[in-house]
Write a protein that holds these residues in place. Structure first.
Motif, PDB file in Angstrom:
ATOM      1  N   PRO A  45       0.832  -1.203   0.000  1.00  8.46           N
ATOM      2  CA  PRO A  45       0.000   0.000   0.000  1.00  8.46           C
ATOM      3  C   PRO A  45       0.868   1.255   0.000  1.00  8.46           C
ATOM      4  CG  PRO A  45      -0.851  -1.586   1.582  1.00  8.46           C
ATOM      5  CD  PRO A  45       0.472  -2.124   1.105  1.00  8.46           C
ATOM      6  N   GLY A  46       0.519   2.191  -0.858  1.00 11.09           N
ATOM      7  CA  GLY A  46       1.298   3.420  -0.957  1.00 11.09           C
ATOM      8  C   GLY A  46       2.424   3.362  -1.965  1.00 11.09           C
ATOM      9  N   GLY A  47       2.682   2.163  -2.521  1.00  7.57           N
ATOM     10  CA  GLY A  47       3.730   2.026  -3.518  1.00  7.57           C
ATOM     11  C   GLY A  47       5.041   1.539  -2.944  1.00  7.57           C
ATOM     12  N   GLY A  48       5.770   0.758  -3.734  1.00  6.52           N
ATOM     13  CA  GLY A  48       7.060   0.246  -3.310  1.00  6.52           C
ATOM     14  C   GLY A  48       8.159   1.284  -3.425  1.00  6.52           C
ATOM     15  N   PRO A  49       9.358   0.985  -2.900  1.00  4.73           N
ATOM     16  CA  PRO A  49      10.467   1.952  -2.910  1.00  4.73           C
ATOM     17  C   PRO A  49      10.843   2.427  -4.307  1.00  4.73           C
ATOM     18  CG  PRO A  49      10.951   0.101  -1.465  1.00  4.73           C
ATOM     19  CD  PRO A  49       9.705  -0.267  -2.210  1.00  4.73           C
ATOM     20  N   GLU A  50      10.862   1.523  -5.291  1.00  3.87           N
ATOM     21  CA  GLU A  50      11.277   1.917  -6.635  1.00  3.87           C
ATOM     22  C   GLU A  50      10.318   2.944  -7.227  1.00  3.87           C
ATOM     23  OE1 GLU A  50      12.205  -0.067 -11.039  1.00  3.87           O
ATOM     24  OE2 GLU A  50      11.598  -1.328  -9.349  1.00  3.87           O
ATOM     25  N   LEU A  51       9.024   2.717  -7.074  1.00  5.79           N
ATOM     26  CA  LEU A  51       8.037   3.640  -7.619  1.00  5.79           C
ATOM     27  C   LEU A  51       8.091   4.984  -6.899  1.00  5.79           C
ATOM     28  CD1 LEU A  51       5.644   4.381  -9.363  1.00  5.79           C
ATOM     29  CD2 LEU A  51       4.159   3.098  -7.806  1.00  5.79           C
ATOM     30  N   ARG A  52       8.212   4.961  -5.584  1.00  4.42           N
ATOM     31  CA  ARG A  52       8.233   6.218  -4.831  1.00  4.42           C
ATOM     32  C   ARG A  52       9.519   7.003  -5.095  1.00  4.42           C
ATOM     33  NH1 ARG A  52       8.467   5.215   0.300  1.00  4.42           N
ATOM     34  NH2 ARG A  52       8.388   2.926   0.296  1.00  4.42           N
ATOM     35  N   GLU A  53      10.643   6.316  -5.228  1.00  2.00           N
ATOM     36  CA  GLU A  53      11.895   7.011  -5.561  1.00  2.00           C
ATOM     37  C   GLU A  53      11.817   7.639  -6.949  1.00  2.00           C
ATOM     38  OE1 GLU A  53      14.445   7.879  -3.935  1.00  2.00           O
ATOM     39  OE2 GLU A  53      14.216   6.751  -2.068  1.00  2.00           O
ATOM     40  N   ALA A  54      11.195   6.936  -7.879  1.00  6.40           N
ATOM     41  CA  ALA A  54      11.031   7.498  -9.222  1.00  6.40           C
ATOM     42  C   ALA A  54      10.165   8.756  -9.181  1.00  6.40           C
ATOM     43  CB  ALA A  54      10.418   6.455 -10.155  1.00  6.40           C
ATOM     44  N   ALA A  55       9.120   8.742  -8.352  1.00  9.67           N
ATOM     45  CA  ALA A  55       8.275   9.919  -8.204  1.00  9.67           C
ATOM     46  C   ALA A  55       9.067  11.083  -7.606  1.00  9.67           C
ATOM     47  CB  ALA A  55       7.067   9.594  -7.334  1.00  9.67           C
ATOM     48  N   CYS A  56       9.944  10.787  -6.642  1.00  8.82           N
ATOM     49  CA  CYS A  56      10.789  11.834  -6.067  1.00  8.82           C
ATOM     50  C   CYS A  56      11.674  12.479  -7.128  1.00  8.82           C
ATOM     51  CB  CYS A  56      11.657  11.253  -4.950  1.00  8.82           C
ATOM     52  SG  CYS A  56      10.753  10.777  -3.466  1.00  8.82           S
ATOM     53  N   GLY A  57      12.271  11.639  -7.972  1.00 11.51           N
ATOM     54  CA  GLY A  57      13.106  12.179  -9.042  1.00 11.51           C
ATOM     55  C   GLY A  57      12.304  13.039 -10.000  1.00 11.51           C
ATOM     56  N   TYR A  58      11.119  12.575 -10.337  1.00  9.90           N
ATOM     57  CA  TYR A  58      10.235  13.334 -11.236  1.00  9.90           C
ATOM     58  C   TYR A  58       9.944  14.715 -10.664  1.00  9.90           C
ATOM     59  CZ  TYR A  58       5.735  14.669 -13.311  1.00  9.90           C
ATOM     60  OH  TYR A  58       4.708  15.366 -13.917  1.00  9.90           O
ATOM     61  N   TRP A  59       9.546  14.790  -9.399  1.00  5.12           N
ATOM     62  CA  TRP A  59       9.224  16.084  -8.804  1.00  5.12           C
ATOM     63  C   TRP A  59      10.468  16.940  -8.595  1.00  5.12           C
ATOM     64  CZ3 TRP A  59       5.385  12.762  -5.953  1.00  5.12           C
ATOM     65  CH2 TRP A  59       4.078  12.988  -6.435  1.00  5.12           C
ATOM     66  N   SER A  60      11.594  16.320  -8.250  1.00  4.14           N
ATOM     67  CA  SER A  60      12.813  17.089  -8.041  1.00  4.14           C
ATOM     68  C   SER A  60      13.241  17.797  -9.318  1.00  4.14           C
ATOM     69  CB  SER A  60      13.938  16.188  -7.530  1.00  4.14           C
ATOM     70  OG  SER A  60      13.637  15.683  -6.244  1.00  4.14           O
ATOM     71  N   ARG A  61      13.054  17.149 -10.457  1.00  7.68           N
ATOM     72  CA  ARG A  61      13.394  17.794 -11.730  1.00  7.68           C
ATOM     73  C   ARG A  61      12.471  18.964 -12.033  1.00  7.68           C
ATOM     74  NH1 ARG A  61      14.155  12.351 -12.853  1.00  7.68           N
ATOM     75  NH2 ARG A  61      12.102  12.084 -13.823  1.00  7.68           N
ATOM     76  N   ARG A  62      11.393  19.097 -11.294  1.00  9.75           N
ATOM     77  CA  ARG A  62      10.452  20.212 -11.473  1.00  9.75           C
ATOM     78  C   ARG A  62      10.511  21.186 -10.306  1.00  9.75           C
ATOM     79  NH1 ARG A  62       9.542  16.031 -14.209  1.00  9.75           N
ATOM     80  NH2 ARG A  62       8.380  16.051 -16.172  1.00  9.75           N
ATOM     81  N   ARG A 192       2.580  24.649 -25.731  1.00  4.79           N
ATOM     82  CA  ARG A 192       3.729  25.478 -26.100  1.00  4.79           C
ATOM     83  C   ARG A 192       4.572  25.689 -24.839  1.00  4.79           C
ATOM     84  NH1 ARG A 192      -0.630  26.689 -28.878  1.00  4.79           N
ATOM     85  NH2 ARG A 192      -1.540  27.832 -27.136  1.00  4.79           N
ATOM     86  N   PRO A 193       5.328  24.676 -24.449  1.00  4.76           N
ATOM     87  CA  PRO A 193       6.020  24.719 -23.150  1.00  4.76           C
ATOM     88  C   PRO A 193       7.027  25.853 -23.017  1.00  4.76           C
ATOM     89  CG  PRO A 193       6.776  22.850 -24.469  1.00  4.76           C
ATOM     90  CD  PRO A 193       5.574  23.412 -25.156  1.00  4.76           C
ATOM     91  N   HIS A 194       7.601  26.309 -24.135  1.00  2.00           N
ATOM     92  CA  HIS A 194       8.592  27.383 -24.056  1.00  2.00           C
ATOM     93  C   HIS A 194       7.936  28.754 -23.962  1.00  2.00           C
ATOM     94  CE1 HIS A 194      11.708  24.455 -24.760  1.00  2.00           C
ATOM     95  NE2 HIS A 194      11.151  24.077 -25.902  1.00  2.00           N
ATOM     96  N   GLU A 195       6.620  28.810 -24.127  1.00  3.45           N
ATOM     97  CA  GLU A 195       5.901  30.082 -24.053  1.00  3.45           C
ATOM     98  C   GLU A 195       4.977  30.160 -22.846  1.00  3.45           C
ATOM     99  OE1 GLU A 195       3.792  30.638 -27.716  1.00  3.45           O
ATOM    100  OE2 GLU A 195       5.481  29.953 -28.938  1.00  3.45           O
ATOM    101  N   THR A 196       4.888  29.079 -22.068  1.00  7.84           N
ATOM    102  CA  THR A 196       3.930  29.006 -20.965  1.00  7.84           C
ATOM    103  C   THR A 196       4.672  28.782 -19.657  1.00  7.84           C
ATOM    104  OG1 THR A 196       2.356  27.970 -22.491  1.00  7.84           O
ATOM    105  CG2 THR A 196       1.836  27.873 -20.146  1.00  7.84           C
ATOM    106  N   VAL A 197       4.393  29.644 -18.680  1.00  7.79           N
ATOM    107  CA  VAL A 197       5.019  29.525 -17.358  1.00  7.79           C
ATOM    108  C   VAL A 197       4.054  28.818 -16.420  1.00  7.79           C
ATOM    109  CG1 VAL A 197       6.003  30.766 -15.398  1.00  7.79           C
ATOM    110  CG2 VAL A 197       6.337  31.633 -17.736  1.00  7.79           C
ATOM    111  N   LEU A 198       4.476  27.696 -15.871  1.00  8.16           N
ATOM    112  CA  LEU A 198       3.672  26.942 -14.912  1.00  8.16           C
ATOM    113  C   LEU A 198       4.447  26.839 -13.605  1.00  8.16           C
ATOM    114  CD1 LEU A 198       1.645  23.703 -15.548  1.00  8.16           C
ATOM    115  CD2 LEU A 198       3.094  23.916 -13.543  1.00  8.16           C
ATOM    116  N   VAL A 199       3.825  27.300 -12.540  1.00  9.74           N
ATOM    117  CA  VAL A 199       4.437  27.248 -11.214  1.00  9.74           C
ATOM    118  C   VAL A 199       3.523  26.480 -10.282  1.00  9.74           C
ATOM    119  CG1 VAL A 199       5.300  28.584  -9.269  1.00  9.74           C
ATOM    120  CG2 VAL A 199       5.600  29.447 -11.597  1.00  9.74           C
ATOM    121  N   SER A 200       4.065  25.502  -9.587  1.00 12.41           N
ATOM    122  CA  SER A 200       3.272  24.702  -8.659  1.00 12.41           C
ATOM    123  C   SER A 200       2.987  25.484  -7.377  1.00 12.41           C
ATOM    124  CB  SER A 200       4.013  23.416  -8.303  1.00 12.41           C
ATOM    125  OG  SER A 200       3.372  22.737  -7.236  1.00 12.41           O
TER     126      SER A 200
END
Length: 405
Positions: A45-62, A192-200
């Motif tokens: 439940p909640g996902g295994g270490p590999e999946l959660r670490e991959a999610a961390c990398g995904y968000w860190s790049r953003r 148009r990712p180079h023309e659109t600013v998205l901030v979380s």
């Protein structure tokens, strides 16, 4: 204060099915799924270490640095949002319009849900002044506002909220004691990712924002349900994560092992995944822009699409000709356009708009082709609008709207 009213809007189970994007499954994801199919041990439940670490990398790049113990995964966005709402206190504030699947989660939990108008330039984020007024009215009537749901890259309106608006709305929410869930499913589908600013919002209010993402938005096939959430790096965030895990465990909302393997690969964003994501965003951008043109030519209005694979149209200016066809509200508009276009066209009442408003969400997916070969051609063509099947589908859409002039 008028709450979201379920009466007269059609039960959730009778709503029109959401059109699938229909694009071919990326071979690398299919291979990852096949390789994991024989594993005897499932994801916890909640996902295994590999999946959660991959999610961390995904968000860190953003720009959202994350730890594995701040992340959970679930078998789709609906059970995950259900668990998140249950783990937070108070009545739920929602933008108007909002994704059709948000409000049912609050209703199932017995939580009052209040829709707040969005500004003219975008959807997904409530107008800050309207949010403050709504919160104060709800409290004056004995309510307990505690949670705001928003989406910077929005479905259904296909818009991206300007950073200054996101900041003002988040500051207003935090000042009133609200916590925030930011649905960022569509952040990787910018036309148009180079023309659109998205901030979380999590960049602006890191201690008050939980981020939710359905990987079917830009990384995974819609038929492989998996969603992830990132909690604030605070003691309160850890407590809400623990509560969310309890609820997901009780629901049995565990990610299937083969799907988890593909999701981990997708979140790592190797070259083929990035290329596919960019191709799909460009394709949907071209098609929804053409759809937007057809809607405007008819005399209807719609915000220019910036993300995702839908267009949200307001046919209010065509009320008189629609009335002659027996169409006087969004439920009748849904039935009329779904029949006329041959694909689901859910009315605005399913997204929190008033039944009397003549609004509808149009999907680009059905215009990409009737079989896998046509959809693959749409994805890989340098000029998809010139393909016969896409051109023909756009012509049908344009004719249906021209008939309403």
């Amino acid at each position: 204060m008028q709450r979201t009213d379920p009466e007269g809007r059609g039960p959730v189970r009778y709503g029109p099915p959401a059109p699938e994007p229909g694009l071919p499954v990326l071979p690398e994801l299919a291979e990852a799924t096949a390789a994991a199919a024989a594993r005897p041990v499932g994801e916890p439940p909640g996902g295994g270490p590999e999946l959660r670490e991959a999610a961390c990398g995904y968000w860190s790049r953003r720009g959202l640095r994350s730890r594995s113990d701040e992340v959970v995964a679930a078998s789709g966005p609906q059970p995950l949002l259900f668990a998140l709402i249950a783990a937070h206190r108070g009545d739920v504030m929602l933008p108007r319009p909002c994704p059709a699947w948000w409000t049912p989660q609050a209703r199932l939990l017995g939580r009052p849900a209040y829709h707040v108008p969005t500004p003219a330039e975008c959807g997904g984020v409530p107008d800050p002044y309207a949010l403050l007024e709504t919160v104060r009215r709800v409290r004056a009537e004995g309510g307990d506002p505690g949670l705001l749901l928003l989406s910077v890259a929005d479905d259904p309106t296909a818009t991206v909220a300007p950073p200054e608006l996101v900041r003002e709305a988040c500051e207003a929410a935090v000042a009133e004691g609200l916590l925030i869930i930011s649905d960022e499913t569509w952040r990787d589908t910018l036309h148009r990712p180079h023309e659109t600013v998205l901030v979380s919002p999590a960049e602006m209010c890191p201690g008050e924002v939980t981020v939710l993402s359905d990987l079917a938005g830009g990384l995974m096939p819609a038929s492989w349900p998996v969603a992830v959430a990132r909690f604030p790096p605070t003691e309160q965030g850890a407590a809400r994560r623990a509560r969310t895990l309890d609820i997901l465990t009780a629901l049995g909302a565990v990610v299937a092992e083969p799907v988890a393997a593909a999701a981990a690969l997708a979140l790592d964003e190797p070259g083929p995944v990035v290329t596919r994501s960019e191709q799909a965003a460009g394709l949907y951008g071209a098609v929804t822009t053409a759809m937007h043109h057809a809607v405007l030519v008819s005399g209807a209005v719609a915000r220019p699409p910036q993300a995702g694979r839908h267009l949200y149209a307001d046919l209010g200016p065509l009320r008189a000709p629609l009335a002659r066809l027996g169409v006087t509200d969004s439920m009748e508009l849904e039935e009329y356009l779904s029949d006329r276009l041959g694909s689901p066209a859910p009315g605005g009442h399913r997204f929190g708009d008033e039944l009397g408003e003549l609004r509808v969400r149009l999907a680009a997916g059905p215009l990409l082709g009737a079989d896998p070969e046509q959809r693959h051609a749409s994805l890989t063509s340098p000029a998809p609008l010139e393909l016969p099947h896409v051109s023909r589908a756009l012509s049908i859409l344009g004719t249906a709207f021209d008939e309403l002039r």
